[in-house]
Design a protein around this motif. Sequence first.
Motif, PDB file in Angstrom:
ATOM      1  N   LEU A   1       0.421  -1.213   0.280  1.00 28.66           N
ATOM      2  CA  LEU A   1       0.109   0.021   0.117  1.00 28.66           C
ATOM      3  C   LEU A   1       0.882   1.010  -0.160  1.00 28.66           C
ATOM      4  CD1 LEU A   1      -3.016  -1.061   2.325  1.00 28.66           C
ATOM      5  CD2 LEU A   1      -3.050  -0.127   0.130  1.00 28.66           C
ATOM      6  N   PRO A   2       2.145   1.196   0.765  1.00 24.54           N
ATOM      7  CA  PRO A   2       2.566   2.822   0.474  1.00 24.54           C
ATOM      8  C   PRO A   2       3.499   2.893   0.061  1.00 24.54           C
ATOM      9  CG  PRO A   2       3.389   1.258   2.528  1.00 24.54           C
ATOM     10  CD  PRO A   2       2.427   0.520   2.328  1.00 24.54           C
ATOM     11  N   PHE A   3       4.070   1.596  -0.682  1.00 25.36           N
ATOM     12  CA  PHE A   3       4.655   2.364  -2.134  1.00 25.36           C
ATOM     13  C   PHE A   3       4.045   2.275  -3.370  1.00 25.36           C
ATOM     14  CE2 PHE A   3       6.939  -2.291  -1.191  1.00 25.36           C
ATOM     15  CZ  PHE A   3       7.178  -1.542  -0.163  1.00 25.36           C
ATOM     16  N   ALA A   4       2.727   1.959  -3.932  1.00 27.88           N
ATOM     17  CA  ALA A   4       1.495   2.517  -4.897  1.00 27.88           C
ATOM     18  C   ALA A   4       1.259   4.030  -4.644  1.00 27.88           C
ATOM     19  CB  ALA A   4       0.584   1.991  -4.725  1.00 27.88           C
TER      20      ALA A   4
ATOM     21  N   ALA B   1      -1.909   3.468   5.083  1.00 29.22           N
ATOM     22  CA  ALA B   1      -0.698   3.012   5.276  1.00 29.22           C
ATOM     23  C   ALA B   1       0.050   3.095   6.779  1.00 29.22           C
ATOM     24  CB  ALA B   1       0.595   3.956   4.524  1.00 29.22           C
ATOM     25  N   ILE B   2      -1.176   3.999   7.278  1.00 23.68           N
ATOM     26  CA  ILE B   2      -1.127   3.395   9.051  1.00 23.68           C
ATOM     27  C   ILE B   2      -0.989   2.573   9.428  1.00 23.68           C
ATOM     28  CG2 ILE B   2      -1.477   4.303  10.895  1.00 23.68           C
ATOM     29  CD1 ILE B   2      -1.968   7.239   9.889  1.00 23.68           C
ATOM     30  N   PHE B   3      -1.865   1.956   8.457  1.00 20.35           N
ATOM     31  CA  PHE B   3      -2.925   0.606   8.769  1.00 20.35           C
ATOM     32  C   PHE B   3      -1.763  -0.659   8.525  1.00 20.35           C
ATOM     33  CE2 PHE B   3      -4.638  -3.418   6.405  1.00 20.35           C
ATOM     34  CZ  PHE B   3      -6.044  -3.562   7.433  1.00 20.35           C
ATOM     35  N   VAL B   4      -1.102  -0.580   7.945  1.00 18.64           N
ATOM     36  CA  VAL B   4      -0.161  -1.168   8.215  1.00 18.64           C
ATOM     37  C   VAL B   4       0.943  -2.021   9.006  1.00 18.64           C
ATOM     38  CG1 VAL B   4       1.797  -2.161   6.155  1.00 18.64           C
ATOM     39  CG2 VAL B   4       1.071  -1.415   5.481  1.00 18.64           C
TER      40      VAL B   4
END
Length: 264
Positions: free
Chosen positions: A124-127, A211-214
């Motif tokens: 997710l953060p990469f995208a 991305a905090i979810f990750v």
Amino acid sequence: MISSPWILLLVGAIGASAMMIGVWLVSIRISNASYVDVAWAFGIAGTAVGYAFLADGSPLHRVVVGGLGAVWGVRLGTYLLGRLAGKEEDGRYQELRRRWAPNVNRAFFVFFQAQAGFVLIFSLPFAFVAADGGELTWLTWIGVAVALGSIAGELTADTQLAVWKGNPANKGKTARNGLWGWSRHPNYFFEWLHWVGWAVIAFSSPYGWIAIFVPVFLLTLLFKVTGIPETEAQSLRSRGDDYRRYQEEVSVFVPLPPKKRAEA
């Protein structure tokens, strides 16, 4: 070039699922599911590099994604591959085979596809960052520093564990050297901290707050699902009282000074 992070994630989902089907087929042939861990690490690195090439974000954002994502994934994947090559299936997966009999292959197919889903979640953060066409912010650089420091911490913990296992006198004993004397799972701790770094990197990007979810998701996995509970159960089966003493004296996750052993 792809400007939407959601399209990037769709591409990542298809690629991760296809990769895990291939690894599942190999695992059936060799009767060893342990390599799913290697595929998970390389799969996340692959999404980072893929998003960096496909996205329409700024060059610096894409360099951060492709470079930092590849460094993390290739290092971890190579380390895991070196540990597994020529060895029997990890005890955790042997236990799953026992639990899932007689439908082992079907159950592992579902398990491997779940791992593909995890690859997508961790990408997710990469995208979000790769699709960001703006300037890098100070938060980005703080996140990069945290992620790089965490990779160094993981490398240190893995090296110290390899040194411990390389000494025949330590056979059957629990590692207590270096970081392993301060945390029972320093590799997991730095892994989690690495994704905290990525949450910080992504925060300034559009939709990046997601991305905090990750790291929250990873913490749940580590403490409630396949991480610490399974690892410690296997350690208790293989090392018994030695590991029970270790549990009493050493922090489970965050590196902290060990408790002094009570005198008899």
